[in-house]
Design a protein around this motif. Structure first.
Motif, PDB file in Angstrom:
ATOM      1  N   TYR A 121      -9.157   0.654  10.210  1.00  0.00           N
ATOM      2  CA  TYR A 121      -7.703   0.528  10.334  1.00  0.00           C
ATOM      3  C   TYR A 121      -7.198   1.318  11.545  1.00  0.00           C
ATOM      4  N   ARG A 122      -7.690   2.544  11.722  1.00  0.00           N
ATOM      5  CA  ARG A 122      -7.250   3.368  12.854  1.00  0.00           C
ATOM      6  C   ARG A 122      -7.602   2.709  14.181  1.00  0.00           C
ATOM      7  N   VAL A 123      -8.797   2.132  14.267  1.00  0.00           N
ATOM      8  CA  VAL A 123      -9.207   1.462  15.502  1.00  0.00           C
ATOM      9  C   VAL A 123      -8.321   0.251  15.782  1.00  0.00           C
ATOM     10  N   ALA A 124      -7.994  -0.506  14.743  1.00  0.00           N
ATOM     11  CA  ALA A 124      -7.191  -1.722  14.908  1.00  0.00           C
ATOM     12  C   ALA A 124      -5.719  -1.426  15.143  1.00  0.00           C
ATOM     13  N   HIS A 125      -5.249  -0.247  14.719  1.00  0.00           N
ATOM     14  CA  HIS A 125      -3.828   0.085  14.850  1.00  0.00           C
ATOM     15  C   HIS A 125      -3.675   1.488  15.459  1.00  0.00           C
ATOM     16  N   PRO A 126      -4.073   1.648  16.717  1.00  0.00           N
ATOM     17  CA  PRO A 126      -4.057   2.981  17.342  1.00  0.00           C
ATOM     18  C   PRO A 126      -2.668   3.576  17.520  1.00  0.00           C
ATOM     19  N   GLU A 127      -1.637   2.735  17.515  1.00  0.00           N
ATOM     20  CA  GLU A 127      -0.281   3.242  17.724  1.00  0.00           C
ATOM     21  C   GLU A 127       0.333   3.806  16.444  1.00  0.00           C
ATOM     22  N   VAL A 128      -0.309   3.597  15.307  1.00  0.00           N
ATOM     23  CA  VAL A 128       0.204   4.119  14.039  1.00  0.00           C
ATOM     24  C   VAL A 128      -0.365   5.521  13.811  1.00  0.00           C
ATOM     25  N   THR A 129       0.515   6.473  13.568  1.00  0.00           N
ATOM     26  CA  THR A 129       0.077   7.825  13.246  1.00  0.00           C
ATOM     27  C   THR A 129      -0.299   7.869  11.774  1.00  0.00           C
ATOM     28  N   LEU A 130      -1.594   8.035  11.494  1.00  0.00           N
ATOM     29  CA  LEU A 130      -2.097   8.022  10.124  1.00  0.00           C
ATOM     30  C   LEU A 130      -2.190   9.451   9.606  1.00  0.00           C
ATOM     31  N   ASP A 131      -1.403   9.745   8.587  1.00  0.00           N
ATOM     32  CA  ASP A 131      -1.352  11.093   7.995  1.00  0.00           C
ATOM     33  C   ASP A 131      -2.012  11.035   6.619  1.00  0.00           C
ATOM     34  N   LEU A 132      -3.257  11.514   6.518  1.00  0.00           N
ATOM     35  CA  LEU A 132      -3.985  11.520   5.256  1.00  0.00           C
ATOM     36  C   LEU A 132      -3.713  12.818   4.507  1.00  0.00           C
ATOM     37  N   ARG A 133      -3.352  12.689   3.225  1.00  0.00           N
ATOM     38  CA  ARG A 133      -3.082  13.869   2.406  1.00  0.00           C
ATOM     39  C   ARG A 133      -3.898  13.789   1.125  1.00  0.00           C
ATOM     40  N   GLU A 134      -4.855  14.694   0.995  1.00  0.00           N
ATOM     41  CA  GLU A 134      -5.694  14.698  -0.198  1.00  0.00           C
ATOM     42  C   GLU A 134      -4.893  15.206  -1.386  1.00  0.00           C
ATOM     43  N   MET A 135      -4.935  14.454  -2.481  1.00  0.00           N
ATOM     44  CA  MET A 135      -4.194  14.850  -3.678  1.00  0.00           C
ATOM     45  C   MET A 135      -4.798  14.192  -4.903  1.00  0.00           C
ATOM     46  N   ASN A 136      -4.450  14.726  -6.046  1.00  0.00           N
ATOM     47  CA  ASN A 136      -4.959  14.204  -7.302  1.00  0.00           C
ATOM     48  C   ASN A 136      -4.286  12.871  -7.628  1.00  0.00           C
ATOM     49  N   SER A 137      -5.078  11.930  -8.140  1.00  0.00           N
ATOM     50  CA  SER A 137      -4.524  10.615  -8.492  1.00  0.00           C
ATOM     51  C   SER A 137      -3.376  10.718  -9.489  1.00  0.00           C
ATOM     52  N   VAL A 138      -3.408  11.735 -10.352  1.00  0.00           N
ATOM     53  CA  VAL A 138      -2.373  11.907 -11.375  1.00  0.00           C
ATOM     54  C   VAL A 138      -0.996  12.077 -10.750  1.00  0.00           C
ATOM     55  N   THR A 139      -0.931  12.673  -9.561  1.00  0.00           N
ATOM     56  CA  THR A 139       0.369  12.973  -8.937  1.00  0.00           C
ATOM     57  C   THR A 139       0.881  11.856  -8.039  1.00  0.00           C
ATOM     58  N   MET A 140       0.058  10.849  -7.782  1.00  0.00           N
ATOM     59  CA  MET A 140       0.407   9.901  -6.722  1.00  0.00           C
ATOM     60  C   MET A 140       1.561   8.967  -7.066  1.00  0.00           C
ATOM     61  N   GLU A 141       1.703   8.580  -8.320  1.00  0.00           N
ATOM     62  CA  GLU A 141       2.816   7.698  -8.670  1.00  0.00           C
ATOM     63  C   GLU A 141       4.144   8.355  -8.338  1.00  0.00           C
ATOM     64  N   ALA A 142       4.296   9.625  -8.701  1.00  0.00           N
ATOM     65  CA  ALA A 142       5.535  10.347  -8.402  1.00  0.00           C
ATOM     66  C   ALA A 142       5.724  10.484  -6.896  1.00  0.00           C
ATOM     67  N   MET A 143       4.630  10.702  -6.163  1.00  0.00           N
ATOM     68  CA  MET A 143       4.716  10.839  -4.706  1.00  0.00           C
ATOM     69  C   MET A 143       5.137   9.534  -4.052  1.00  0.00           C
ATOM     70  N   LEU A 144       4.634   8.424  -4.576  1.00  0.00           N
ATOM     71  CA  LEU A 144       5.038   7.116  -4.052  1.00  0.00           C
ATOM     72  C   LEU A 144       6.510   6.852  -4.335  1.00  0.00           C
ATOM     73  N   ARG A 145       6.924   7.157  -5.556  1.00  0.00           N
ATOM     74  CA  ARG A 145       8.308   6.898  -5.937  1.00  0.00           C
ATOM     75  C   ARG A 145       9.280   7.746  -5.109  1.00  0.00           C
ATOM     76  N   ALA A 146       8.865   8.976  -4.792  1.00  0.00           N
ATOM     77  CA  ALA A 146       9.709   9.864  -3.984  1.00  0.00           C
ATOM     78  C   ALA A 146       9.581   9.571  -2.495  1.00  0.00           C
ATOM     79  N   ARG A 147       8.685   8.621  -2.162  1.00  0.00           N
ATOM     80  CA  ARG A 147       8.412   8.238  -0.769  1.00  0.00           C
ATOM     81  C   ARG A 147       7.872   9.413   0.051  1.00  0.00           C
ATOM     82  N   THR A 148       7.229  10.342  -0.638  1.00  0.00           N
ATOM     83  CA  THR A 148       6.511  11.404   0.055  1.00  0.00           C
ATOM     84  C   THR A 148       5.269  10.837   0.721  1.00  0.00           C
TER      85      THR A 148
END
Length: 306
Positions: A121-148
């Motif tokens: 994905y990074r190679v195909a879309h070099p203009e997109v700044t990809l910010d990876l954040r390691e986190m527990n799957s349990v917290t991700m629904e709330a993070m998605l809903r908050a648009r974090t």
């Protein structure tokens, strides 16, 4: 800065000025902008009145920039360049080819072949700044809903219908043992046999997915395993390493302790297949999410042999 220092130079005025500065001929500059010369000359006069200084020296035979005009031209070129960059970035973001993408990723997903899909994905879309954040799957629904985060690469969790989710990878679970364990050299171990060992289990709060998987696996086999301690990945491997017990873990974790631990396939791997899913909020506005989801659909979803 006073109010007289603040002025609005519209793009038409700057276009006229730049054309005149580059052509050094009002007739050719006007034609370049599909204008007749009288209104073009009026625009230049209007601009000079606004800046409070003559920008051109005009004679019947030639046109040249004044020192003030030279300065104006340098700044005008900078503004034009910045405008082009701005418009390109805006268009890329609107098409999902630019801007930023914040991805929440479960620790175990980072060790899987999904990482290769992230690279593609990074190679195909070099203009997109990809910010990876390691986190527990349990917290991700709330993070998605908050648009974090914009998208989640996670272990399956129960989620509301407002989320789009699909599977991108599947792998068998394996029995992790110390290399000096008597079973370390076996080609396979049955679930019944694994149930006889002291086992490291998974925390209900932090790892409900793996905890539920193990409970279902042993219940299906009609066995009651002896869990001596609950933990989370990758700490379970450390507990195995120091001799607390064995653990049943996804195969991709074999990358972490290949020298000190042995990873033995289960007799019937179809009983316990760990999956990774990609989830995002339905109706999101960031089109980069769509391209990211498409890239991860190319990840290998087939369980590897073993």
């Amino acid at each position: 800065m006073t109010n007289t220092d603040i002025m609005f130079l519209d793009d038409r005025l700057l276009a006229c000025f730049c054309a005149a500065a580059e052509e050094l001929h009002f007739g050719r500059a006007a034609a370049r902008l599909f204008m007749s010369q009288p209104p073009f000359s009026q625009q230049i006069k209007r601009l000079e009145a606004m800046v409070g200084a003559p920008l051109f020296v005009r004679t019947t035979r030639s046109v040249r920039l004044t020192p003030a005009g030279e300065v104006m031209y340098q700044h005008a070129r900078t503004i034009a360049g910045q405008t082009r960059v701005m418009l390109r970035a805006v268009r890329q973001a609107a098409e999902g080819e630019g801007g930023s993408l914040v991805v929440g990723i479960a620790p175990t997903a980072a060790y899987s072949p999904v990482a290769d899909a992230l690279y593609r994905y990074r190679v195909a879309h070099p203009e997109v700044t990809l910010d990876l954040r390691e986190m527990n799957s349990v917290t991700m629904e709330a993070m998605l809903r908050a648009r974090t985060i914009d998208v989640a690469v996670m272990r399956p969790m129960s989620m509301d219908p407002e989320f789009d989710r699909f599977e991108v990878f599947r792998e068998p679970m394996m029995l992790a043992l110390r290399r000096d364990h008597r079973w370390a050299g076996r080609r396979r171990v049955s679930v019944d046999q694994a149930a006889t060992l002291p086992l490291i289990g998974y925390s209900q709060q932090a790892s409900p997915y793996f905890r539920g998987m193990l409970q279902a696996m042993f219940a299906d086999a009609g066995k009651a395993p002896r869990f001596v301690q609950d933990s989370v990945i990758p700490t379970v491997l450390t507990l195995v390493e120091i001799g607390v017990g064995a653990a049943i873990v996804p195969r991709s974790l074999a990358r972490l302790r290949s020298e000190s631990l042995a990873f033995v396939p289960l007799q019937d791997p179809s009983r316990a297949m760990a999956t990774i899913v990609v989830a995002s909020l339905h109706g999101h506005a960031n089109l980069a999410v769509d391209h990211f989801r498409a890239a991860l659909r190319q990840a290998d979803r087939k369980p590897a042999p073993g």
